[in-house]
Design an enzyme around this catalytic site. Structure first.
Site, PDB file in Angstrom:
ATOM      1  N   SER A 200     -43.362 -46.191  -7.612  1.00 20.97           N
ATOM      2  CA  SER A 200     -42.771 -47.490  -8.460  1.00 20.97           C
ATOM      3  C   SER A 200     -43.237 -47.279 -10.061  1.00 20.97           C
ATOM      4  CB  SER A 200     -43.023 -48.667  -7.728  1.00 20.97           C
ATOM      5  OG  SER A 200     -42.284 -49.910  -8.268  1.00 20.97           O
TER       6      SER A 200
ATOM      7  N   HIS B  26     -37.923 -49.802  -0.631  1.00 18.18           N
ATOM      8  CA  HIS B  26     -38.853 -49.533  -1.664  1.00 18.18           C
ATOM      9  C   HIS B  26     -40.203 -49.929  -0.963  1.00 18.18           C
ATOM     10  CE1 HIS B  26     -40.209 -49.264  -5.827  1.00 18.18           C
ATOM     11  NE2 HIS B  26     -40.954 -50.302  -5.768  1.00 18.18           N
TER      12      HIS B  26
END
Length: 707
Positions: free
Chosen positions: A558, A679
């Protein structure tokens, strides 16, 4: 360089140049932004075949899988959340793919019984459904929970009867990042819900939310909209809290991920009173506010205190000019949370405030009187972090005087510790459910100096018996959004060290390890400090003889993917191998995709000439230079990721494959993608599979022996 004889799939290079604010910005792989483009589809399939062939041929995979599975089979357990004599908790036992929600309650024979309330694998045997959040009502009779499928995080809200396990509510959709607060009695709740897609401008589907008062069992068309001055002007995310007596509603709101809060308070009854502003975006501070059992409004805030302080006032006078400071800012630690600890039943002792602090990312707990006077400290098992601090609610008096801590450190799986106020002792209340043989390692926190002279720290794990000479090292960090990376049980780290390597977790600027000033020193115009901190940490490990550039790997995901993407382009000489997961890499166009628009307070915007200059100074995609020798790189992306679009990794992968002068056999650039996962949350099996590929790749290119 990639050519007709390149081992990599062909990727058309466009002669496309954007002209923004006087900058000429090439973007040769713009077409890879579109996953449906026939060229993207063909390129992705070819990359899948190449990556699978390379990764499955790496040595040591079976050993990695077995060891990672064994360390993950320690499982985990959370601190209990008390509601009227019932204790709600989350536990994952060996062999389980996902953690389950359980309840402990008085049994018919006077004992305690425990039963499963919610198991994601029962909801979805494929393991693709994840539990996003849950909260019982104040009486412990009903449980509101949110689940999503395939990693998309588009949560659906359900309400369960705790006694029967039956649903008492039709599912409510559009609850992504939706906070929930129960009103006393369990018949109503106040919750956050996204505005329907067809009611917002195109491209803004994730940006608009509203707060509703809902009666259980009623159609949502009858929900009552909560309104107030400025409430829905520019804010994207909301939090809601209701006082235990049901008299007060506190609402917080944010513009994207900007670290400043708007706060309102309103009286509650048959209707919601006027929302009175406490803080607005113009105040430029952070705050968590709630009404405590004593009827006072508590405010934990960065107002004139970047490491946070605690204030109090009357709910009827909530503005800053009426705040009284209870606990001042500590210049050496960050005040992260507050709990009220009641005295044991029948005791004449005073209630106390439990202050959760982090000193250089290591947790400390202190007890203070209600007037803020220090009273004592809570002993902790060692150098670690708490994952949740809970106390018994007012309707569980038998458990008053106790404090439950979710606890972990670099070698301890998630467990529960209990502090007893009467004895002043902290004891193990519940160990992680699975027996695990943790490798014999040495852990320490090391200080080093970054490029501008700032002192930075990192946690380092080494084999207990110090190796002779440099060994492969794996370094990671995050450095963004004020998020603190704390010392915690990490199977990938322990597996790496057990094989003879060294692992380091760096407390980079941009995070929250040293308070809000630490965060601000690593964002926007100061983002380069984050990369310099990583470079300096790795240079320190090399200078100390711990590792060498030919044995040095970095890994991040990320915002941490942006970190390692920038690092490999800035210092390709320093790093031998890189895992870059779910990354941001095209910092000129990041705002155009997924949640990118909500992050421009952290990074800056390409719409502004000065801020575009910041972004271009480090944007990894724009710093790939033909003919450079780059490290071996593995990108890992997730097709259902609704936070960071996989297009960043696709474009960067193509750019590196074209540009690198390194031998594709010894310094490959690969991209690994998964479907039906996003994610964040994933099953244990998927976690193991991903970690095996990542660690095997890094080991193969740094010389770590896994066989």
């Amino acid at each position: 360089m990639s050519s007709a004889n390149s081992p990599y799939p062909p990727a058309e290079r466009l002669d496309l140049v954007d002209h923004l604010h006087g900058y000429d910005i090439p973007d040769p792989y713009r077409w890879l932004e579109d996953p449906a483009d026939a060229r993207t589809v063909a390129w992705s399939v070819a990359q899948d075949e190449l990556t699978a062939a390379r990764l499955t041929a790496l040595p040591g995979r079976d050993r990695l899988a077995a060891r990672l599975r064994g360390l993950l089979d320690a499982g985990s357990v959370s601190a209990p959340l008390w509601r009227a004599g019932r204790a709600f908790l989350v536990r994952r036992t060996p062999g389980q793919e996902h953690a389950v929600v359980l309840v402990r309650e008085p049994g018919p024979d006077g004992g305690v019984v425990e039963r499963v309330l919610l198991d994601p694998m029962v909801l979805d045997p494929d393991g693709l459904t994840t539990l996003d959040s849950w909260v019982p009502d104040l009486e412990g009779r009903r449980l509101a929970y949110q689940v999503s499928r395939g990693g998309d995080e588009n949560s659906v809200l359900h309400v369960m009867d705790v006694a029967t396990g039956e649903l008492v509510e039709e599912p409510i959709d559009r609850c992504r990042y939706a906070d929930v607060a129960w009103l006393p009695g369990g018949e109503e709740l106040i919750f956050v819900r996204k505005v329907a897609d067809d009611e917002v401008p195109a491209g803004e589907e994730n940006l608009h939310r509203r707060i509703w008062r809902h009666r259980i069992g009623a159609d949502t068309s009858k929900d009552v909209l909560i309104e107030g001055p400025g409430l829905y002007e520019g804010h994207n995310y909301y939090g809601v809290r209701v006082s235990r007596d049901g008299r007060w509603l506190v609402v917080s709101a944010n513009v994207g991920t900007a670290r400043r809060d708007s706060v309102w308070i309103a009286s509650l009854g048959e209707s919601v009173g006027e929302l009175v502003p406490v803080l607005t975006q113009s105040d430029d501070v952070q705050a968590a506010a709630w009404v405590e059992r004593d009827g006072l409004l508590y405010v934990l805030t960065t107002d004139d205190a970047p490491r946070w302080r605690l204030c109090v006032t009357e709910p009827e006078r909530p503005q800053r000019e009426h705040w009284r400071e209870l606990v001042a800012e500590d210049p050496e630690s960050v005040l992260e949370g507050v709990r009220r600890l009641e005295p044991s039943a029948g005791s004449a002792d005073e209630p106390l405030l439990v202050l959760v602090r982090a000193r250089h990312a290591v947790t400390e707990l202190a007890l203070h009187a209600l007037d803020g006077t220090p009273r004592a400290t809570v002993p902790l098992p060692g150098t670690g972090s708490v994952a949740g601090v809970t106390v018994a609610d007012r309707d569980t008096p038998a458990e008053h005087g106790r404090l439950w801590l979710g606890w972990t450190d670099l070698v301890t799986p998630y467990q529960v510790q209990r502090y007893d106020r009467a004895t002043g002792e902290t004891v193990l209340a519940e160990a992680a459910p699975g027996a695990v043989d943790v490798p014999d390692v040495h852990t320490e926190q090391v200080e080093f100096t970054s490029a501008d002279g700032t002192t930075v720290r990192m946690f380092v794990i080494r084999p207990a018996t110090a190796p002779t000479g440099p060994v492969p090292a794996l370094v990671t960090g995050y450095g963004g959004f004020g998020i603190t990376r704390e010392p915690a049980y990490t199977p990938t780290a322990l597996t790496w060290v057990e094989a003879g390597g060294v692992y380091a977790l760096v407390s980079l600027r941009g995070g929250g390890e040293e308070g809000e000033a630490w965060h601000l020193a690593g964002n926007r115009a100061h983002k380069q400090n984050v990369f310099d901190d990583l470079h300096s940490a790795c240079e320190r490990l090399v200078a100390d003889g711990v590792t060498s550039p030919s044995q040095l790997a970095i890994m991040g995901g990320s915002n941490g993917g942006l970190l390692v993407g920038a690092a490999l382009t800035q210092r390709p000489d320093l790093y031998r191998a890189v895992v870059c997961s779910a990354p941001l890499l095209d910092m000129v166009r990041y705002e155009n995709f997924s949640l990118g628009r909500t992050w421009n307070d952290e990074y800056g915007t390409a719409d502004d000439a000065v801020e575009l200059g910041w972004l271009l100074s480090y944007s990894p995609y724009h710093h790939v230079h033909t003919g450079s020798t780059y490290p071996a790189v593995l990108f890992t992306v997730f097709e259902s990721d609704t936070r960071v679009d996989p297009l960043h990794a696709r474009k960067m992968c193509a750019a590196l494959q074209h540009a690198t002068a390194g031998d594709p056999g010894t310094r490959p650039v690969l991209i690994r993608r998964e479907t039906d996962v996003g994610h964040a949350g994933r099953s244990v099996s998927r976690t193991v599979a991903l970690s095996v590929d990542q660690l095997a790749f890094l080991a193969a290119h740094t010389g770590l022996e896994l066989t």
